[in-house]
Design an enzyme around this catalytic site. Structure first.
Site, PDB file in Angstrom:
ATOM      1  N   LYS A  53       0.941   7.484   2.893  1.00  0.00           N
ATOM      2  CA  LYS A  53       1.479   6.501   3.840  1.00  0.00           C
ATOM      3  C   LYS A  53       2.824   6.982   4.383  1.00  0.00           C
ATOM      4  O   LYS A  53       3.099   6.857   5.586  1.00  0.00           O
ATOM      5  CB  LYS A  53       1.620   5.132   3.151  1.00  0.00           C
ATOM      6  CG  LYS A  53       0.273   4.451   2.950  1.00  0.00           C
ATOM      7  CD  LYS A  53       0.298   3.322   1.928  1.00  0.00           C
ATOM      8  CE  LYS A  53      -1.137   2.873   1.635  1.00  0.00           C
ATOM      9  NZ  LYS A  53      -1.275   1.977   0.482  1.00  0.00           N
ATOM     10  N   GLN A  97       1.854  -1.911  -3.152  1.00  0.00           N
ATOM     11  CA  GLN A  97       0.689  -1.115  -3.556  1.00  0.00           C
ATOM     12  C   GLN A  97      -0.002  -1.749  -4.767  1.00  0.00           C
ATOM     13  O   GLN A  97       0.641  -2.099  -5.752  1.00  0.00           O
ATOM     14  CB  GLN A  97       1.130   0.327  -3.875  1.00  0.00           C
ATOM     15  CG  GLN A  97       0.015   1.290  -4.198  1.00  0.00           C
ATOM     16  CD  GLN A  97      -0.917   1.558  -3.011  1.00  0.00           C
ATOM     17  OE1 GLN A  97      -0.500   1.550  -1.863  1.00  0.00           O
ATOM     18  NE2 GLN A  97      -2.182   1.784  -3.299  1.00  0.00           N
ATOM     19  N   ASP A 120      -1.099  -5.491   5.239  1.00  0.00           N
ATOM     20  CA  ASP A 120      -2.315  -5.230   4.454  1.00  0.00           C
ATOM     21  C   ASP A 120      -3.426  -6.219   4.808  1.00  0.00           C
ATOM     22  O   ASP A 120      -4.601  -5.976   4.524  1.00  0.00           O
ATOM     23  CB  ASP A 120      -2.004  -5.426   2.955  1.00  0.00           C
ATOM     24  CG  ASP A 120      -1.893  -4.116   2.202  1.00  0.00           C
ATOM     25  OD1 ASP A 120      -2.547  -3.137   2.601  1.00  0.00           O
ATOM     26  OD2 ASP A 120      -1.150  -4.089   1.202  1.00  0.00           O
TER      27      ASP A 120
END
Ligand code: GUN
Length: 291
Positions: A53, A97, A120
């Site tokens: 990322k 995460q 997300d």
């Protein structure tokens, strides 16, 4: 017959290139898009995803606010960090995460993220808006799968899509998206309690493997000519590999190529698309912050 390989790596690169152009014009209007990526602990797969990322953020010209916390960070400390990031006007997207260490309640953290920064697409507000086809952030992997299908010219209208796996991150949202009016597929969701999985998967015009189980989809489970999308990323030990392991998908790739019409490889299939869609969501979050 040998399947067409769906090149997620190249499709993701062109998505990132488009995002990079838009980032550069957004910067001219005074907004510098920024994503906060929060990693708790040192899960090796998570460390690797987070570095992917960071690389993509750099490539598209967005600010990378990476925050790496120790594995013993408390739930309260993480909540406080999320609240600080929510309040920080220079941060447009927040990604925590997953998985989190087991002493932290994942859902509690997800609902604490401002839905406007939830790039997300995991917050219940975004998931609910996805369900009723309102403006929202779509979860990155399911969205990436839709883009792969579209870019490859796979017909979804009236197709039977069979999804193996019902995770909150992939299987469940993808089942909703494929059944929506913009895809019009007929969707079956299979899971660990499904009887005669092969009988289900053999009906699939589009087979999505998202179970997290290495090479569980064998060639005999695939209808000849089907499109096979492999979402699995599994580390299997391999003494001949430099790192001591290699990545395999949920599909037994080589034999499957002899049966499928088109198939995504692992790596260079769905994985790069997830990151590309994250870049797109962060860009959109930054654009919306100007409203
Ligand atoms: N862990 C595995 N995939 C994902 C993802 O798409 N987002 C986050 N936050 N964690 C993940």
């Amino acid at each position: 017959m040998s399947a067409t390989i769906i090149d997620g790596f190249t499709i993701a690169a062109s998505t990132r290139a488009r995002v990079a152009e838009q980032v550069s014009s957004l910067k001219k209007s005074g907004v510098d898009p920024c994503l906060a990526v929060v990693l708790v602990g040192d899960n090796p797969a998570s460390v690797s995803y987070v570095s992917g990322k960071a690389k993509a953020l750099q490539e598209v010209g967005m600010i990378d606010r990476s925050i790496h916390l120790p594995a013993d960070t408390s739930e309260d400390e993480l909540l406080t960090l999320v609240q600080d990031l929510n309040a920080d006007k220079t941060v447009h997207g927040i990604l925590v995460q997953l998985p989190l260490p087991s002493h932290i309640n994942e859902q509690l953290i997800i609902v604490a993220i401002d839905p406007a920064k939830d790039v997300d697409g995991f917050h219940p507000v975004n998931l609910g808006n996805m369900l009723i086809e309102r403006e929202c952030f779509l979860p990155c992997t399911p969205h990436g799968v839709l883009v792969l299908l579209r870019e490859t010219g796979v017909q979804t209208v009236g197709a039977h899509a069979v999804i193996v796996g019902r995770s909150n991150i992939v299987g469940k949202p993808l089942s909703i998206l494929l059944a929506r009016r913009d895809c019009n597929a007929t969707v079956t969701v299979c899971h660990t309690k499904t009887r005669d999985l092969g009988a289900m998967t053999r009906q699939a015009d589009i087979l999505i493997a998202a179970a997290g189980s290495p090479r569980m989809i064998t060639a005999d489970m695939i209808k000849p000519g089907a499109t096979v999308i492999d979402v699995g990323v599994n580390r299997v030990s391999d003494a001949t590999a430099k790192k001591g392991y290699r990545l395999v998908g949920d599909v037994d790739f080589e034999p499957a190529c002899a049966v499928a019409g088109a198939i995504t490889p692992v790596p260079r299939g769905v994985g790069p698309m997830t990151i590309a869609m994250l870049m797109e969501n962060t860009l959109v979050a930054a654009e919306r912050s100007m409203r």
